[in-house]
Design an enzyme around this catalytic site. Structure first.
Site, PDB file in Angstrom:
ATOM      1  N   GLY A  67       2.121   5.326  -7.696  1.00 33.88           N
ATOM      2  CA  GLY A  67       1.138   4.244  -8.193  1.00 33.88           C
ATOM      3  C   GLY A  67       1.832   3.955  -9.658  1.00 33.88           C
ATOM      4  N   THR A  93       0.172  -0.451  -5.669  1.00 37.54           N
ATOM      5  CA  THR A  93      -0.250   0.934  -5.369  1.00 37.54           C
ATOM      6  C   THR A  93      -0.984   1.278  -6.524  1.00 37.54           C
ATOM      7  OG1 THR A  93       1.406   1.753  -3.866  1.00 37.54           O
ATOM      8  CG2 THR A  93       0.125   3.464  -4.863  1.00 37.54           C
ATOM      9  N   THR A 137       0.961  -1.174  -0.011  1.00 35.50           N
ATOM     10  CA  THR A 137       0.135   0.061   0.242  1.00 35.50           C
ATOM     11  C   THR A 137       1.000   1.239   0.214  1.00 35.50           C
ATOM     12  OG1 THR A 137      -2.049   0.846   0.993  1.00 35.50           O
ATOM     13  CG2 THR A 137      -0.406   0.687   2.514  1.00 35.50           C
ATOM     14  N   ASP A 177       5.000   1.605  -8.477  1.00 32.29           N
ATOM     15  CA  ASP A 177       4.852   0.138  -7.604  1.00 32.29           C
ATOM     16  C   ASP A 177       3.407  -0.389  -7.953  1.00 32.29           C
ATOM     17  OD1 ASP A 177       4.971  -1.487  -5.233  1.00 32.29           O
ATOM     18  OD2 ASP A 177       3.608  -0.051  -4.131  1.00 32.29           O
TER      19      ASP A 177
END
Length: 175
Positions: free
Chosen positions: A160, A166, A5, A163
Site C-alpha cells: 500500500g 492499494t 487491488t 501501489d
C-alpha cells in the site's frame, strides 16, 4: 474500468491467512476505501479473495461455491471444474477477475483464462499491488518468524505504500 487491488495469501506453521486492501478505484478516482474483498466460503472451510471487477468476482464466488458443494467440499476438484467452465462458457470467458482460494491444505490462483495455478513458496498474490506484496511476503517468510496473519498484514502495508491502487484498510481471514 475498475482498477487494482491487492490480495495476498500466505501459509505458515499449519495456518493460512488471506488479506486484501479496501480500495476500489474508477480510473483515477478512489470510489470506496472499505471494500471487503476476502471472505469465507464452503461453510467457513475455504478462504477466497478477488481482484478485478466486483460484479464478476461475485459471479465467480457463486460458481465456485456451487462447485464446492457439487464436489463435497473438495477444493482442488472444485477449482479444476470451475477452470474448465471458465474456459468453455461464453459468459464466464468475459468475466474480468482473478481469485485466490485456500483451505487448510492447498492454495490456488484461478485466472481469467481458466488457469488453475498452485503457487510456490506457500504464497499467492494477485492485483496491482500483488508483486510488491509477494516480494515483501517472501522476504518476511525467509527472515522472520512472523505468523501467517502478521506476514499478510505487514506485506499489504508495504504494498500500500508503493501501489497507488492499494490502501492500508486491510481485511484478513485465517484458518
Amino acid at each position: 474500468m475498475f482498477h487494482g487491488t491487492t490480495i495476498l495469501c500466505v501459509r505458515r506453521d499449519g495456518k493460512v491467512a488471506i488479506a486484501s486492501d479496501g480500495q476500489v478505484s474508477l480510473e483515477k478516482t478512489v470510489m470506496k476505501n472499505t471494500a471487503k474483498k476476502v471472505r469465507r466460503l464452503g461453510e467457513g472451510q475455504v478462504l477466497a479473495g478477488f481482484a478485478g471487477s466486483t460484479a464478476d468476482a461475485f459471479t465467480l464466488f457463486e460458481r465456485f461455491e456451487a462447485k464446492l458443494k457439487e464436489h463435497q467440499k473438495n477444493m482442488a476438484r472444485a477449482c479444476v471444474e470451475l477452470g474448465k467452465d471458465w474456459r468453455t462458457d461464453r459468459f464466464l470467458r468475459r468475466l474480468e477477475a482473478l481469485l485466490i482460494v485456500a483451505d487448510k491444505e492447498k492454495t490456488f490462483i484461478l485466472s481469467g483464462a481458466g488457469d488453475v495455478i498452485e503457487p510456490d513458496y506457500g504464497i499467492a498474490a494477485v492485483g496491482s499491488g500483488g508483486p510488491y506484496a509477494f516480494a515483501a511476503a517472501r522476504a518476511l517468510m525467509a527472515h522472520t518468524q512472523m505468523s501467517a496473519r502478521d506476514v499478510v498484514h505487514q506485506s499489504l502495508t508495504i504494498a500500500g505504500e508503493i501501489d497507488i491502487y492499494t490502501n492500508a484498510n486491510i481485511s484478513i481471514e485465517e484458518l
